[in-house]
Motif scaffolding. Structure first.
Motif, PDB file in Angstrom:
ATOM      1  N   CYS A 106       1.031  -1.373   0.012  1.00 17.10           N
ATOM      2  CA  CYS A 106      -0.002   0.017  -0.005  1.00 17.10           C
ATOM      3  C   CYS A 106       0.765   1.391   0.216  1.00 17.10           C
ATOM      4  CB  CYS A 106      -0.938   0.118   1.214  1.00 17.10           C
ATOM      5  SG  CYS A 106      -0.492   0.209   2.685  1.00 17.10           S
ATOM      6  N   TRP A 107       2.113   1.142   0.443  1.00 17.21           N
ATOM      7  CA  TRP A 107       2.797   2.312   0.129  1.00 17.21           C
ATOM      8  C   TRP A 107       3.957   2.167  -1.273  1.00 17.21           C
ATOM      9  CZ3 TRP A 107       3.720  -0.604   4.749  1.00 17.21           C
ATOM     10  CH2 TRP A 107       4.943  -1.217   5.103  1.00 17.21           C
ATOM     11  N   ARG A 108       3.536   1.134  -1.827  1.00 20.92           N
ATOM     12  CA  ARG A 108       4.346   1.050  -3.268  1.00 20.92           C
ATOM     13  C   ARG A 108       3.234   1.122  -4.372  1.00 20.92           C
ATOM     14  NH1 ARG A 108      10.150   0.325  -2.835  1.00 20.92           N
ATOM     15  NH2 ARG A 108      10.504  -0.580  -1.085  1.00 20.92           N
ATOM     16  N   PRO A 109       3.231   2.392  -4.868  1.00 23.23           N
ATOM     17  CA  PRO A 109       1.924   2.696  -5.818  1.00 23.23           C
ATOM     18  C   PRO A 109       2.200   1.722  -6.999  1.00 23.23           C
ATOM     19  CG  PRO A 109       3.497   4.662  -5.609  1.00 23.23           C
ATOM     20  CD  PRO A 109       3.709   3.783  -4.356  1.00 23.23           C
ATOM     21  N   GLU A 110       3.599   1.319  -7.495  1.00 22.95           N
ATOM     22  CA  GLU A 110       3.815   0.607  -8.666  1.00 22.95           C
ATOM     23  C   GLU A 110       3.218  -0.752  -8.364  1.00 22.95           C
ATOM     24  OE1 GLU A 110       6.907  -0.009  -5.973  1.00 22.95           O
ATOM     25  OE2 GLU A 110       6.165   1.982  -6.869  1.00 22.95           O
ATOM     26  N   VAL A 111       3.295  -1.325  -7.231  1.00 31.45           N
ATOM     27  CA  VAL A 111       2.804  -2.519  -6.791  1.00 31.45           C
ATOM     28  C   VAL A 111       1.234  -2.588  -6.679  1.00 31.45           C
ATOM     29  CG1 VAL A 111       2.886  -4.488  -5.434  1.00 31.45           C
ATOM     30  CG2 VAL A 111       5.115  -2.971  -5.730  1.00 31.45           C
ATOM     31  N   GLY A 112       0.823  -1.499  -5.931  1.00 28.24           N
ATOM     32  CA  GLY A 112      -0.921  -1.358  -5.948  1.00 28.24           C
ATOM     33  C   GLY A 112      -1.484  -1.274  -7.503  1.00 28.24           C
ATOM     34  N   ASN A 113      -0.546  -0.772  -8.540  1.00 27.83           N
ATOM     35  CA  ASN A 113      -1.213  -0.575  -9.881  1.00 27.83           C
ATOM     36  C   ASN A 113      -1.361  -2.076 -10.233  1.00 27.83           C
ATOM     37  OD1 ASN A 113      -1.331   2.175  -9.755  1.00 27.83           O
ATOM     38  ND2 ASN A 113       0.688   2.341 -10.592  1.00 27.83           N
ATOM     39  N   LEU A 114      -0.486  -2.979  -9.964  1.00 24.10           N
ATOM     40  CA  LEU A 114      -0.964  -4.391 -10.339  1.00 24.10           C
ATOM     41  C   LEU A 114      -2.230  -4.789 -10.153  1.00 24.10           C
ATOM     42  CD1 LEU A 114       2.403  -6.036  -9.507  1.00 24.10           C
ATOM     43  CD2 LEU A 114       1.906  -5.235 -11.519  1.00 24.10           C
TER      44      LEU A 114
END
Length: 733
Positions: free
Chosen positions: A39-47
């Motif tokens: 949740c504090w890694r937007p590029e991961v949340g985008n997955l």
């Protein structure tokens, strides 16, 4: 994670992802979703967002809920369409590396003594993400930011809280603009939560004794990066129907409900740690809600080591840190002598003290039998490391509690201060992160707490910074319009109202945001003190101004609800329609959009009642400017050129006069400083003075008010001394 981090090293063997099974791919995503690191890694949340953007939004950005609606085959097909295989694998690998590589962290270098005996951080609420609704507002979000930064710094810490299966409440306004509350059961199956297990692999249930019988609570585990958060839940067999509801709602019920919740948090929390096989070196009580915890630690020391009560108290207090958050008297929980005896009677008998002795621990004047038991008082008495949450709040707290140390002058009252901070990766918009990557260097985030790291922001191209801010502002206003139109539909308003909501707010207008708890001392309606002049200011064709409001009032706070109603109903006044809007159901998602997109963040509490405040710190990171009373954090942040100040930091002894004066000062600073500065543009449309203030705000404040700096301060000033990790020379320094 930067783009460079997303690219695997050349020597890493690359698997042929066309051969991976759907189940294996699905399991990797489940693993990522099971740790709130994402949740504090937007590029991961985008997955997860890209798997189904519509459902992602509808499910409050909850990856567990999203995956529950998809089969492994569906995930694999979608991943194949979007060429996501490598990105999923990289995210999974980065998570694994993050969790396993603890040797190279700041905590490993600076807080090694905590490795075998970690900090136990107690808080009544934790705000990590909107999909885990066990928070109400500032205190919870601060707690969430604290443990996220502890994770990032590698500080050995475990956290203890309560699991609220209905959370705080969902807010909507009725046709009259009055707040209504809805309580919705949370589906545990769609949360990143699992039963906590003892060293033998068995699930844990703890028992807390009262005069009326035992309270049972099972223990859940939430992984927040490297930090383990344990949540106690009373909805278990063996409890009465009433007690099964004990932890269902945050800050709900009467004082009897509150004391029982706080017993479960404090005493039950210590018992949970023991069942888990965790022996803390430090107990950090974040506010008075967990003030009963040291009593249970004292009982255990007496039981295990044969100490007297006095010796156990002395030793436990040395290992205990207490943080007070409010200068408002109503913010300190108080209980009658009868309630204390009903609930703490069995504990006090085990530690061998009388009822009067126990009550004395929660009284400023132990012999005053008319005084109730205060949770802040017991927190201060059972700790040797106490702090407020800003410099000004430290002064107020020392004055407020000076009678606990009548032999000391006020300046020597042992309550220091550690100013709050915010978790930069959580609140920083991705476009701003990418801008910082280009100008500060791709590794800037590893030293986000270092002021020197932020000085390179002076090199940022002004046009690029302004364009990035304008894009975030447009995204914010689009979000607000969607919310407003949805509010109109829910109230069954006609299509003209829905269309008006869609057309509200001008992307080119100066946009001022205000979002926080609607307590009366925060004075959300102060901007209306000169309403006719405000209407003229708002509607100037060449220099328009608009306001976006959000926030909840406590269900029992009728004056707070009236404030919301007054502001929300401005939409019915033609002078303010489409220019002053209220967004329902304030949560971390609403906060994120607003703090990332507004031009100005307004904060005008009645000084000195704002202990710290953190929302304005989040605005700083994203290029917004603060316009605030010199209270809380802004009193030590404002330097004359990094934002705007309302007044000079003084207040009249008569609150009514203070409010009238501050209302005039607010209007004057908006009219004479904020608006002219925003609209003073060059031939290319750039407001150079405004952008200079944006840059100065970031350069001077981003590091100082980061949660990484805050946690480092706690380690150096509280945790290490409490754990015995500082030499005499270090303490002296």
């Amino acid at each position: 994670m930067s783009q460079a981090e997303l690219t695997p090293p050349a020597n890493v063997e690359r698997q042929n992802w066309t051969e991976i099974t759907p189940e294996a791919l699905y399991n990797k995503l489940q693993t990522i979703a099971g740790n709130l690191w994402w949740c504090w890694r937007p590029e991961v949340g985008n997955l997860f967002r890209e798997l189904d953007p519509v459902r992602w939004r509808q499910l409050d950005h909850n990856p567990k809920a999203l995956l529950a609606e998809m089969t492994p085959q569906q995930v694999a097909e979608r991943a194949n369409e979007l060429a996501m295989y490598t990105r999923i694998n990289q995210a999974h690998r980065r998570l694994t590396e993050y969790l396993t590589d603890t040797r190279h962290t700041w905590g490993a270098r600076e807080a090694g003594v905590l490795g075998s005996k970690p900090v136990a951080y107690f808080s009544a609420e934790f705000g990590m993400h909107e999909s885990v609704p066990i928070y109400s507002g500032g205190l919870g979000v601060l707690s969430g930011d604290h443990i996220k930064s502890a994770s990032g710094l590698g500080v050995p810490l475990v956290a203890i809280g309560l699991f609220y299966d209905q959370g705080y409440f969902k807010q909507h306004l009725d046709g009259e603009g009055y707040q209504q509350e809805d309580y919705i059961d949370t589906n545990v199956a769609t949360l990143p939560i699992k039963p906590a297990l003892d060293p033998q692999g068995k699930s844990i249930t703890v028992s807390v004794e009262t005069r009326g019988g035992s309270l049972l609570a099972k223990v859940w585990l939430v992984n927040v990066g490297r930090v383990k958060l344990y949540l106690l839940d009373c909805d278990v067999d063996g409890n009465s129907p009433q007690d099964r509801e004990l932890t269902s709602r945050l800050y709900g019920g009467d004082t009897r409900t509150r004391i029982r919740q706080e017993m479960v948090l404090g005493i039950g929390g210590v018992k949970a740690l023991r069942a888990l096989g965790i022996t803390p070196g430090v107990y950090h009580l974040n506010e008075g809600h967990s003030g009963f915890a040291p009593l249970e630690v004292i009982r255990l020391r007496m039981q295990d080591d044969g100490l007297s009560f006095e010796d156990a108290l002395r030793e436990v207090a040395q290992h205990t840190c207490f943080t007070t958050h409010t200068p408002v008297p109503a913010g300190h929980d108080r209980f009658s002598a009868d309630l204390i005896e009903e609930h703490l009677g069995p504990t006090r008998e085990k530690i061998g003290i009388s009822h009067d002795q126990l009550m004395g621990l929660g009284r400023v004047e132990p012999q005053n039998h008319e005084e109730t038991f205060c949770m802040t008082v017991i927190g201060l008495k059972l700790s040797r490391h106490a702090n407020a949450v800003s410099s000004l709040h430290g002064h107020i707290s020392r004055r407020m509690w000076a009678n606990l140390w009548p032999w000391r002058v006020e300046e020597e009252v042992p309550i220091g201060h550690i100013t709050n901070g915010v978790h930069v990766p959580t609140w920083l918009a991705l476009p701003m992160r990418q801008l910082y990557d280009r100008y500060l260097g791709v590794n800037w985030a590893r030293k986000m707490y270092d002021p020197d790291q932020w000085q390179k922001v002076y090199d940022v191209d002004k046009g690029e910074l302004w364009e990035t801010h304008h894009a975030l502002k447009s995204r914010c206003l689009d979000f607000v319009r969607r919310r407003l139109s949805r509010q109109c539909r829910r109230r069954s308003e006609d299509e003209s109202a829905v269309d008006a909501a869609r057309m509200s707010l001008d992307p080119g207008a100066l946009t001022i945001g205000f979002a926080r708890r609607f307590a009366t001392y925060k004075r959300a309606d102060l901007f209306l003190s000169r309403i006719d002049e405000l209407a003229e200011l708002i509607n100037k064709s060449d220099r328009p101004v608009q306001f976006v409001f959000a926030g909840k009032a406590h269900p029992a706070d009728m004056p707070g609800k009236k404030l919301i109603q007054r502001i929300a109903n401005l939409r019915n006044d033609p002078r303010f329609a489409g220019r002053v809007v209220f967004v329902e159901d304030y949560d971390m998602n609403v906060t994120r959009h607003m703090i990332q997109g507004v031009d100005v963040w307004l904060n005008n509490p009645r000084r000195p009642l704002e202990a710290s405040g953190t929302s304005g710190m989040k605005v700083v990171l994203n290029g917004g400017l603060n316009c605030s009373i010199l209270d809380g954090w802004w009193g030590e942040a404002y330097n004359g050129k990094n934002g705007f100040a309302i007044g000079n930091g003084t207040q009249h002894v008569d609150s009514k006069i203070t409010d009238e004066r501050d209302g005039d000062l607010l209007f004057e600073v908006l009219r004479d400083e904020v608006v002219p500065c925003f609209y003073d543009r060059d031939a290319d449309g750039l407001p150079h003075r405004w952008i200079d203030m944006m840059v100065d705000s970031i350069a001077t404040l981003a590091a100082r008010f980061s949660a990484h700096r805050m946690v480092q301060d706690y380690v150096k000033m509280c945790y290490l001394p409490a754990a015995g990790g500082l030499s005499a020379e270090m303490k002296k320094g």
